[in-house]
Design a protein around this motif. Structure first.
Motif, PDB file in Angstrom:
ATOM      1  N   MET A 298       0.821  -1.202   0.000  1.00 40.65           N
ATOM      2  CA  MET A 298       0.000   0.000   0.000  1.00 40.65           C
ATOM      3  C   MET A 298       0.861   1.261   0.000  1.00 40.65           C
ATOM      4  O   MET A 298       1.925   1.321   0.614  1.00 40.65           O
ATOM      5  N   GLY A 299       0.365   2.276  -0.706  1.00 45.86           N
ATOM      6  CA  GLY A 299       1.045   3.558  -0.728  1.00 45.86           C
ATOM      7  C   GLY A 299       0.645   4.410   0.461  1.00 45.86           C
ATOM      8  O   GLY A 299      -0.037   3.969   1.385  1.00 45.86           O
ATOM      9  N   ALA A 300       1.098   5.660   0.459  1.00 49.42           N
ATOM     10  CA  ALA A 300       0.764   6.591   1.530  1.00 49.42           C
ATOM     11  C   ALA A 300      -0.743   6.830   1.555  1.00 49.42           C
ATOM     12  O   ALA A 300      -1.364   7.042   0.515  1.00 49.42           O
ATOM     13  N   VAL A 301      -1.324   6.810   2.760  1.00 50.05           N
ATOM     14  CA  VAL A 301      -2.777   6.901   2.918  1.00 50.05           C
ATOM     15  C   VAL A 301      -3.141   8.127   3.746  1.00 50.05           C
ATOM     16  O   VAL A 301      -2.543   8.381   4.794  1.00 50.05           O
ATOM     17  N   ARG A 302      -4.110   8.869   3.260  1.00 43.39           N
ATOM     18  CA  ARG A 302      -4.674   9.974   4.031  1.00 43.39           C
ATOM     19  C   ARG A 302      -6.099   9.602   4.439  1.00 43.39           C
ATOM     20  O   ARG A 302      -6.695   8.698   3.871  1.00 43.39           O
ATOM     21  N   GLY A 303      -6.632  10.326   5.396  1.00 45.18           N
ATOM     22  CA  GLY A 303      -7.978  10.035   5.871  1.00 45.18           C
ATOM     23  C   GLY A 303      -8.001   9.109   7.065  1.00 45.18           C
ATOM     24  O   GLY A 303      -9.019   8.967   7.736  1.00 45.18           O
ATOM     25  N   ALA A 304      -6.872   8.467   7.350  1.00 39.42           N
ATOM     26  CA  ALA A 304      -6.762   7.580   8.502  1.00 39.42           C
ATOM     27  C   ALA A 304      -5.296   7.186   8.642  1.00 39.42           C
ATOM     28  O   ALA A 304      -4.537   7.201   7.670  1.00 39.42           O
ATOM     29  N   GLY A 305      -4.909   6.831   9.856  1.00 42.25           N
ATOM     30  CA  GLY A 305      -3.573   6.287  10.051  1.00 42.25           C
ATOM     31  C   GLY A 305      -2.498   7.316  10.346  1.00 42.25           C
ATOM     32  O   GLY A 305      -2.764   8.445  10.756  1.00 42.25           O
ATOM     33  N   TYR A 306      -1.276   6.898  10.113  1.00 41.73           N
ATOM     34  CA  TYR A 306      -0.081   7.650  10.520  1.00 41.73           C
ATOM     35  C   TYR A 306      -0.049   9.070   9.957  1.00 41.73           C
ATOM     36  O   TYR A 306       0.375  10.006  10.631  1.00 41.73           O
ATOM     37  N   LEU A 307      -0.500   9.259   8.714  1.00 37.61           N
ATOM     38  CA  LEU A 307      -0.375  10.572   8.062  1.00 37.61           C
ATOM     39  C   LEU A 307      -1.490  11.537   8.427  1.00 37.61           C
ATOM     40  O   LEU A 307      -1.415  12.716   8.074  1.00 37.61           O
ATOM     41  N   GLU A 308      -2.516  11.063   9.110  1.00 41.01           N
ATOM     42  CA  GLU A 308      -3.632  11.937   9.439  1.00 41.01           C
ATOM     43  C   GLU A 308      -3.160  13.095  10.325  1.00 41.01           C
ATOM     44  O   GLU A 308      -2.606  12.900  11.409  1.00 41.01           O
ATOM     45  N   GLY A 309      -3.356  14.307   9.845  1.00 41.27           N
ATOM     46  CA  GLY A 309      -2.960  15.490  10.597  1.00 41.27           C
ATOM     47  C   GLY A 309      -1.500  15.860  10.459  1.00 41.27           C
ATOM     48  O   GLY A 309      -1.020  16.767  11.149  1.00 41.27           O
ATOM     49  N   ARG A 310      -0.753  15.159   9.594  1.00 36.03           N
ATOM     50  CA  ARG A 310       0.680  15.444   9.416  1.00 36.03           C
ATOM     51  C   ARG A 310       0.906  16.031   8.026  1.00 36.03           C
ATOM     52  O   ARG A 310       1.459  15.379   7.141  1.00 36.03           O
ATOM     53  N   ALA A 311       0.484  17.292   7.842  1.00 37.19           N
ATOM     54  CA  ALA A 311       0.569  17.935   6.523  1.00 37.19           C
ATOM     55  C   ALA A 311       2.018  18.068   6.064  1.00 37.19           C
ATOM     56  O   ALA A 311       2.326  17.894   4.879  1.00 37.19           O
ATOM     57  N   ASP A 312       2.943  18.378   6.984  1.00 31.99           N
ATOM     58  CA  ASP A 312       4.349  18.542   6.609  1.00 31.99           C
ATOM     59  C   ASP A 312       4.942  17.225   6.117  1.00 31.99           C
ATOM     60  O   ASP A 312       5.710  17.202   5.147  1.00 31.99           O
ATOM     61  N   THR A 313       4.576  16.125   6.775  1.00 34.81           N
ATOM     62  CA  THR A 313       5.081  14.813   6.359  1.00 34.81           C
ATOM     63  C   THR A 313       4.552  14.447   4.977  1.00 34.81           C
ATOM     64  O   THR A 313       5.279  13.895   4.144  1.00 34.81           O
ATOM     65  N   ILE A 314       3.285  14.774   4.724  1.00 31.81           N
ATOM     66  CA  ILE A 314       2.692  14.488   3.416  1.00 31.81           C
ATOM     67  C   ILE A 314       3.443  15.239   2.325  1.00 31.81           C
ATOM     68  O   ILE A 314       3.720  14.692   1.244  1.00 31.81           O
ATOM     69  N   LYS A 315       3.794  16.509   2.580  1.00 32.77           N
ATOM     70  CA  LYS A 315       4.527  17.299   1.592  1.00 32.77           C
ATOM     71  C   LYS A 315       5.883  16.677   1.290  1.00 32.77           C
ATOM     72  O   LYS A 315       6.315  16.626   0.136  1.00 32.77           O
ATOM     73  N   VAL A 316       6.571  16.220   2.330  1.00 35.43           N
ATOM     74  CA  VAL A 316       7.881  15.581   2.129  1.00 35.43           C
ATOM     75  C   VAL A 316       7.729  14.317   1.294  1.00 35.43           C
ATOM     76  O   VAL A 316       8.503  14.070   0.349  1.00 35.43           O
ATOM     77  N   LEU A 317       6.735  13.498   1.613  1.00 30.01           N
ATOM     78  CA  LEU A 317       6.510  12.256   0.873  1.00 30.01           C
ATOM     79  C   LEU A 317       6.181  12.533  -0.591  1.00 30.01           C
ATOM     80  O   LEU A 317       6.673  11.842  -1.491  1.00 30.01           O
ATOM     81  N   GLU A 318       5.353  13.549  -0.826  1.00 33.51           N
ATOM     82  CA  GLU A 318       4.988  13.880  -2.206  1.00 33.51           C
ATOM     83  C   GLU A 318       6.193  14.343  -3.005  1.00 33.51           C
ATOM     84  O   GLU A 318       6.303  14.068  -4.202  1.00 33.51           O
ATOM     85  N   SER A 319       7.113  15.051  -2.361  1.00 35.38           N
ATOM     86  CA  SER A 319       8.336  15.480  -3.056  1.00 35.38           C
ATOM     87  C   SER A 319       9.197  14.290  -3.448  1.00 35.38           C
ATOM     88  O   SER A 319      10.014  14.381  -4.360  1.00 35.38           O
ATOM     89  N   GLN A 320       9.018  13.173  -2.737  1.00 34.22           N
ATOM     90  CA  GLN A 320       9.768  11.956  -3.039  1.00 34.22           C
ATOM     91  C   GLN A 320       8.993  11.005  -3.948  1.00 34.22           C
ATOM     92  O   GLN A 320       9.443   9.901  -4.214  1.00 34.22           O
TER      93      GLN A 320
END
Length: 468
Positions: A298-320
């Motif tokens: 599975m790829g990075a998931v929003r809406g639930a789990g580790y990334l929920e509420g971590r906008a900065d982490t999502i931006k870093v992941l998207e850059s990668q």
């Protein structure tokens, strides 16, 4: 717009239903209004919001005028959808009258079926990591898919408000819940849970959903054996214990939640990648010996789990290159997989492979076929200036219906009749085939073919190797 007003007879009315000139704040020559001309703007979408009944009345009057043959439809030229290139070229010439229409023919969309009855009322399903964000989303989905008996295992029982809401939701839906606080990396703990279930008056175990796991953001040179062991035990060793202790059961489902990081690598999570690789290998093994298995990378998931509420982490992941999926997309896709798909390992991720290439070894060609054509590296053949010139001339000749030999690369493209529609096509083509960024304004402003070639040379353009 200016030409439209100029073409009006004195006292004429010009009604603008488009938005581009208005949004771009285009200028009008006010002298034209000395001839008692009128300029009207009619924005139907906005008027619908302001006067819905008035718009409805107006449209009814228009329909009546058509029915009475007092108004007639504008002329149209019909093309089959397969002939779309010819249709666009006809529009580009500007010699047609009225509208250009595509005929699609008989089209019956695929019937959408909700994947119900994937899970069964008279069966029990065990979920590890059940009180994590993704675990809670999964058990809610399992209820929707028909599950009535859920064994929810987690290192600690439901403590968060969200976990309690999930339990209350399941109870309201009539689901029997059996919760256990246990370390699933401990063989004896899993054995005790299964023994207790087997001695209870509940339906037989028919599915295992293994979501438990730990993420450790430590680079390989800094990773200690203790850190590596924690990640491996929680994710991989626990999966093997579940396999050993349930292999004699008549399971329908044995789901392992893996990660796309195993497929492409992630330098900051070496232990996590290794643990997920072990899950994939276990799924392959179970499949080989005839047992049900599915490892979902599975790829990075929003809406639930580790990334929920971590906008900065999502931006870093998207850059990668790790773009996100919504949890609803994951569960919908999972339903399709569990409804008869037989491969043991499946990747489901929203990846930007071109961006991902910047974070993998430059000799890794595993995903080059998924990258943008213009981003392929020097494994392809270098293009000469002459090759580039021929490519651009060929493209331009297709648009303007002239021989490539008749095109002078020093002349602006607009001198050959390139309009805004052709300019848009050239912009897209240059970006995809040459890796060159130009705008419609560049072309309509007088850029020549030679300037485009200079930009391409500066970008060090490469062409895919041709098959012999």
């Amino acid at each position: 717009m200016e030409r439209g007003l100029a073409s009006l007879a004195p006292g004429g009315r010009y009604c603008e239903i488009g938005k581009r000139d208005i949004l771009e704040n285009s200028q009008l020559d006010m002298k034209t209004f000395l001839e008692n001309k009128s300029f009207l703007s009619c924005q139907i979408d906005i008027r619908l919001q302001q006067d819905h009944d008035g718009v409805q009345y107006t449209l009814e009057q228009v329909v009546r005028l058509f029915e009475e043959r007092k108004l007639n439809p504008i002329p149209k030229t019909v093309f089959h959808i397969a002939d779309y290139l010819e249709a666009f070229r006809t529009m580009a010439k500007g010699q047609h009258i009225g509208k250009v229409v595509f005929e699609i023919g008989e089209y019956v969309p695929d019937k959408f079926e909700l994947h119900g009855d994937i899970l069964h009322e008279k069966a029990t399903y065990l979920v590890t990591g059940a009180f994590g964000g993704i675990g809670q989303a999964l058990v809610r989905w399992m209820q929707k898919m028909g599950a009535k008996h859920l064994v929810m295992v987690s290192r600690s029982e439901a403590k968060s408000a969200a976990a309690h809401r999930t339990l209350e939701f399941l109870k309201r839906k009539g689901v029997e819940i059996y919760t256990f606080a246990a370390d699933v990396s401990d063989y004896d703990s899993i054995q005790r849970i299964l023994d207790q279930l087997n001695s209870s008056d509940i339906p037989p175990l028919r599915g295992v959903f293994h979501l438990a796991g730990v993420v450790d953001e430590t680079l390989l040179p800094d990773l200690t054996p203790e850190q590596f062991d924690i990640v491996m035990r929680c994710k991989a060793e626990s999966a093997y214990h579940l396999h050993e202790l349930t292999k004699e059961e008549q399971l329908d489902i044995f789901l392992l939640m893996s990660s796309v990081t195993t497929l492409r690598g992630q330098s900051s999570q070496p232990a996590y990648c290794a643990a997920n690789a072990a899950l994939d290998a276990l799924a392959e093994y179970r499949h080989k010996i005839g047992l049900p298995a599915l490892s979902l990378q599975m790829g990075a998931v929003r809406g639930a789990g580790y990334l929920e509420g971590r906008a900065d982490t999502i931006k870093v992941l998207e850059s990668q290159g790790f773009c996100t999926l919504h949890i609803n997309e994951v569960t919908e896709f999972l339903g399709r997989l569990l409804n008869g798909y037989t491969k043991p390992v499946v990747c489901f991720a929203n990846q930007d492979w071109t961006a991902a290439a910047n974070f993998t070894h430059r000799t890794n060609l595993k995903f080059c076929h998924l990258m943008d054509d213009a981003s392929l590296n020097k494994a392809d053949s270098q293009v000469s200036l002459e090759d580039l010139e021929n490519m651009v001339k060929q493209k331009l000749s297709q648009m303007i219906f002239q021989s490539p030999e008749d095109i002078d690369i020093t002349k602006p493209m607009i001198d050959y009749g390139v309009d805004s529609l052709m300019a848009a096509e050239m912009v897209t083509w240059a970006s995809k085939e040459l890796g060159v960024t130009i705008s419609q304004l560049d072309i309509l402003g007088g850029i020549s073919t030679s300037v485009l070639l200079e930009k391409a040379v500066e970008k060090n353009v490469v062409l895919p190797l041709m098959e012999s």
